[in-house]
Structures are given as C-alpha cells and as structure tokens.
Scaffold this motif. Structure first.
Motif, PDB file in Angstrom:
ATOM      1  N   GLN A 190       8.902  33.996  -1.740  1.00  0.00           N
ATOM      2  CA  GLN A 190       8.274  35.063  -0.951  1.00  0.00           C
ATOM      3  C   GLN A 190       8.819  36.419  -1.378  1.00  0.00           C
ATOM      4  N   PHE A 191       7.917  37.354  -1.723  1.00  0.00           N
ATOM      5  CA  PHE A 191       8.366  38.709  -2.054  1.00  0.00           C
ATOM      6  C   PHE A 191       8.378  39.549  -0.793  1.00  0.00           C
ATOM      7  N   ILE A 192       9.528  40.124  -0.508  1.00  0.00           N
ATOM      8  CA  ILE A 192       9.692  40.987   0.666  1.00  0.00           C
ATOM      9  C   ILE A 192       9.759  42.426   0.185  1.00  0.00           C
ATOM     10  N   GLU A 193       8.869  43.249   0.687  1.00  0.00           N
ATOM     11  CA  GLU A 193       8.791  44.637   0.219  1.00  0.00           C
ATOM     12  C   GLU A 193      10.034  45.419   0.641  1.00  0.00           C
ATOM     13  N   LEU A 194      10.585  46.141  -0.330  1.00  0.00           N
ATOM     14  CA  LEU A 194      11.771  46.964  -0.115  1.00  0.00           C
ATOM     15  C   LEU A 194      11.476  48.397  -0.555  1.00  0.00           C
ATOM     16  N   PRO A 195      12.283  49.365  -0.138  1.00  0.00           N
ATOM     17  CA  PRO A 195      12.085  50.740  -0.626  1.00  0.00           C
ATOM     18  C   PRO A 195      12.151  50.783  -2.150  1.00  0.00           C
ATOM     19  N   TYR A 196      11.344  51.638  -2.727  1.00  0.00           N
ATOM     20  CA  TYR A 196      11.296  51.820  -4.189  1.00  0.00           C
ATOM     21  C   TYR A 196      11.595  53.290  -4.435  1.00  0.00           C
ATOM     22  N   VAL A 197      12.810  53.574  -4.938  1.00  0.00           N
ATOM     23  CA  VAL A 197      13.281  54.959  -4.956  1.00  0.00           C
ATOM     24  C   VAL A 197      13.529  55.431  -6.389  1.00  0.00           C
ATOM     25  N   VAL A 198      12.507  56.044  -6.989  1.00  0.00           N
ATOM     26  CA  VAL A 198      12.622  56.683  -8.294  1.00  0.00           C
ATOM     27  C   VAL A 198      12.337  58.167  -8.100  1.00  0.00           C
ATOM     28  N   LYS A 199      13.282  58.995  -8.516  1.00  0.00           N
ATOM     29  CA  LYS A 199      13.140  60.444  -8.356  1.00  0.00           C
ATOM     30  C   LYS A 199      13.195  61.083  -9.731  1.00  0.00           C
ATOM     31  N   GLY A 200      12.018  61.270 -10.337  1.00  0.00           N
ATOM     32  CA  GLY A 200      11.971  61.774 -11.703  1.00  0.00           C
ATOM     33  C   GLY A 200      12.493  60.714 -12.647  1.00  0.00           C
ATOM     34  N   MET A 201      13.606  61.012 -13.298  1.00  0.00           N
ATOM     35  CA  MET A 201      14.242  60.034 -14.178  1.00  0.00           C
ATOM     36  C   MET A 201      15.425  59.340 -13.506  1.00  0.00           C
ATOM     37  N   ASP A 202      15.722  59.718 -12.283  1.00  0.00           N
ATOM     38  CA  ASP A 202      16.865  59.147 -11.569  1.00  0.00           C
ATOM     39  C   ASP A 202      16.426  58.073 -10.584  1.00  0.00           C
ATOM     40  N   VAL A 203      17.374  57.218 -10.221  1.00  0.00           N
ATOM     41  CA  VAL A 203      17.109  56.147  -9.264  1.00  0.00           C
ATOM     42  C   VAL A 203      18.160  56.184  -8.158  1.00  0.00           C
ATOM     43  N   SER A 204      17.821  55.546  -7.040  1.00  0.00           N
ATOM     44  CA  SER A 204      18.747  55.469  -5.911  1.00  0.00           C
ATOM     45  C   SER A 204      18.721  54.047  -5.365  1.00  0.00           C
ATOM     46  N   PHE A 205      19.898  53.460  -5.166  1.00  0.00           N
ATOM     47  CA  PHE A 205      19.979  52.072  -4.733  1.00  0.00           C
ATOM     48  C   PHE A 205      20.578  51.894  -3.330  1.00  0.00           C
TER      49      PHE A 205
END
Length: 330
Positions: A190-205
């Motif tokens: 089962q895939f559970i939707e999570l936040p997807y955080v890409v800001k330009g070329m940067d990412v946040s986890f």
C-alpha cells in the motif's frame, strides 16, 4: 609507484585502506558500530568503538597489503564533515602514526573521498553526482576545479531520515537501518501519500519524517497499514525527490551520466530509478571506507599537495564539498 594509507571514521564505521597510484586497492578493512534496536549511535560511544578497533585494523591492512609502513608514501585521514568525537579519535591516531613513521599527512574532505573513489571504481569521467548518505544529501557537478553543489538538503540528510524512522518502527541497526528498510519496502503493498518537498534544486526531509512518524503511531496501532507499507512509501517519496533534482541538474549541465555515491547509494532500487547512464558501486566502496580516503589523499598528494603542517591537520564537523580546490582535475 605511490602507496597511501587512508583513515576513515566520520560516523559509525572505522575503516583503514591502502591504495596504489594505478587505482589498485591493496587493503580495505572496516568495522561498524551497531547500537541496540531503537537507538542511534552517540558520538562518545562511536568514538570509543573507533579507538578500540583502529590499531587492529591498521595492522590487518598492512598484513593484507603485504607491506610495511616504510613502503608507504603518505597517510590520509578524514578532516570532515562528520561527528566530532569519532573524527577526532581517528585524526589523533593518524597524526601519531604520521610522526612515528615520518610520513606526510593529507587531510581529505569526506565527500571528495566518496566522489573520487566512485570515479576510479566505475570509470565515470565527468558525471553529475548524487551524494546520499547519513549526514549529507547533495547534487554535484564539476566545473573549474571545484565540485559545485547544484542542490542539497536544507535540513536533515536522507540517511538520517531513514535511520530515525527505523528507530520509530524498531528496525535493527545490523547491518544498517537503510538496508533493512530497503528489504522491508520490497514487501510493501500500500502506498501512503507523504509530503513531497522539492524547493528549486533543494530538498527537505524533516517534515516528511514528522509526517510518517505520526502515521506510524496511529495507523500501525489501528492495523490499517504495515511497517512494510510505510517503508515502501517513505522510500518511494524520498527517491522521487532526489531523481527530480538530479535530472534537472543533468539537463542543466547537458550530461547523461550520473554517479551515485554515499551509503544510501547502495540501495539497489535507487540505482534502478532513472534512465540515462548510471554509475554506482557496491557496499565495499559506497559505504564509508578507508580506501576512499586513501585514494582521495593519493590524488591530492600526486597533484602537488605535499606535507601539511601538523597544526593544520585538524578536523571539523562542517566541511563543504565546494570548499576544496580540485587541482588534480583540469
């Protein structure tokens, strides 16, 4: 023929490697500090582990390579980045042996060690580099004697995100939390939707980690998902973010090759996730090891970096990839 011994101990792995200037790896000894399930590795405990094992690994590396210290041309050690206690425990031994054996000591940037080891092992010439590990997440490309950072995490590294989630769901640390999450993710349904955080070329986890921790606490108790579902969902989300930023860097640089380095780069699913020409190494060289520091020191040594004054053979927890003058590439 030039021979260099490398000392790596920036996190929970202590490694001693010996390499030759033709790229041949004569020895690559390593041991890992594994805390109890649900616990991370503390700097003081990790440093003690390194102190307890480093001289044994030095002796073993010399025996494996079938050489004596007098045959070495230089020593190299990890200057940073990394955890302060483990870094210092290894640097002290490297400095002591440098004086005892009367050999030059070369400080190496940890990321540069990963990159140069990846290039020599895979044969990649000038790829975009995806550097993914417990302490770092960067998208890098070479230009004008620097490894330029196109994008990076703005908070925690991907490996740290995976490790911390592993503690939440009580995944063992042996052989590594990331490897165990990868195996569990293969069974996710089962895939559970999570936040997807890409800001330009940067990412946040960090926000993704907070979100899945809450989901794990609630839905695992309710029985509406499994640990395997959570591992699958987290892995797919994090990797999709990395692939997006890496492909954007490849388009910008006009390159169709990518080299994955760092401990998380051992993940087979991540290696399969994109098109183009991919270069990756197995866990002998992807995970922190002494040979990568030895090779990083060797390319510096043979390009003109000779003996560094003892007062400059320090270590630091923060040492950016793009601070290093890459004088061995033209």
């Amino acid at each position: 023929m030039v021979l260099v011994m490398g000392f790596e101990g920036s996190a929970n792995k202590i490694g001693i490697g010996i390499v030759r200037d033709d790229g041949h790896i004569l020895a690559n000894e390593r041991t890992t500090y594994c805390p109890k399930v649900g616990e991370g590795f503390l700097p003081k405990d990790t440093a003690k582990h390194h102190r307890d094992n480093i001289l044994r690994l030095v002796q073993k590396a010399l025996q494996t390579a079938n050489i004596t210290p007098s045959e070495l041309d230089a020593l190299a050690y990890t200057k940073g980045p990394g955890m302060g206690g483990p870094l210092r425990s290894v640097a002290v031994v490297a400095r002591t042996l440098s004086q005892l054996w009367k050999k030059p000591l070369i400080p190496v940037n940890h990321c540069i060690g990963h990159i140069e080891m990846g290039r020599i092992v895979t044969g990649a010439d000038d790829p975009v580099i995806l550097y993914v590990s417990g302490g770092n997440t960067q998208v890098i490309s070479y230009s004008l004697q620097r490894y330029r950072i196109f994008g990076e995490t703005i908070d925690i590294a991907i490996g740290n995100c995976l490790d911390r989630f592993a503690r939440v769901i009580q995944v063992p640390n042996d052989p590594s939390p990331g490897y165990n999450i990868e195996q569990m993710a293969k069974k996710g349904q089962q895939f559970i939707e999570l936040p997807y955080v890409v800001k330009g070329m940067d990412v946040s986890f960090s926000g993704i980690l907070s979100s899945i921790e809450k989901i794990a606490t609630q839905q695992l108790a309710e029985g509406t998902c499994t640990k395997e579902d959570l591992c699958y969902s987290l892995q797919e989300t994090l990797f999709a973010m990395l692939i997006e930023t890496t492909e954007r860097a490849m388009a910008h640089c006009g390159q169709n090759e990518v080299l994955i380095v760092g401990g998380v780069g051992c993940n087979v699913h991540l290696q399969e996730e994109r098109g183009g020409k991919l270069f990756a190494t197995d866990d002998r060289y992807c995970i922190d090891n002494g040979a990568m520091i030895a090779w990083g020191g060797l390319v510096m040594f043979t390009s003109g970096v000779k003996e560094v004054p003892l007062s400059e053979t320090t270590c630091t927890q923060r040492y950016r990839t793009d601070e290093v003058l890459v004088q061995w590439r033209t």
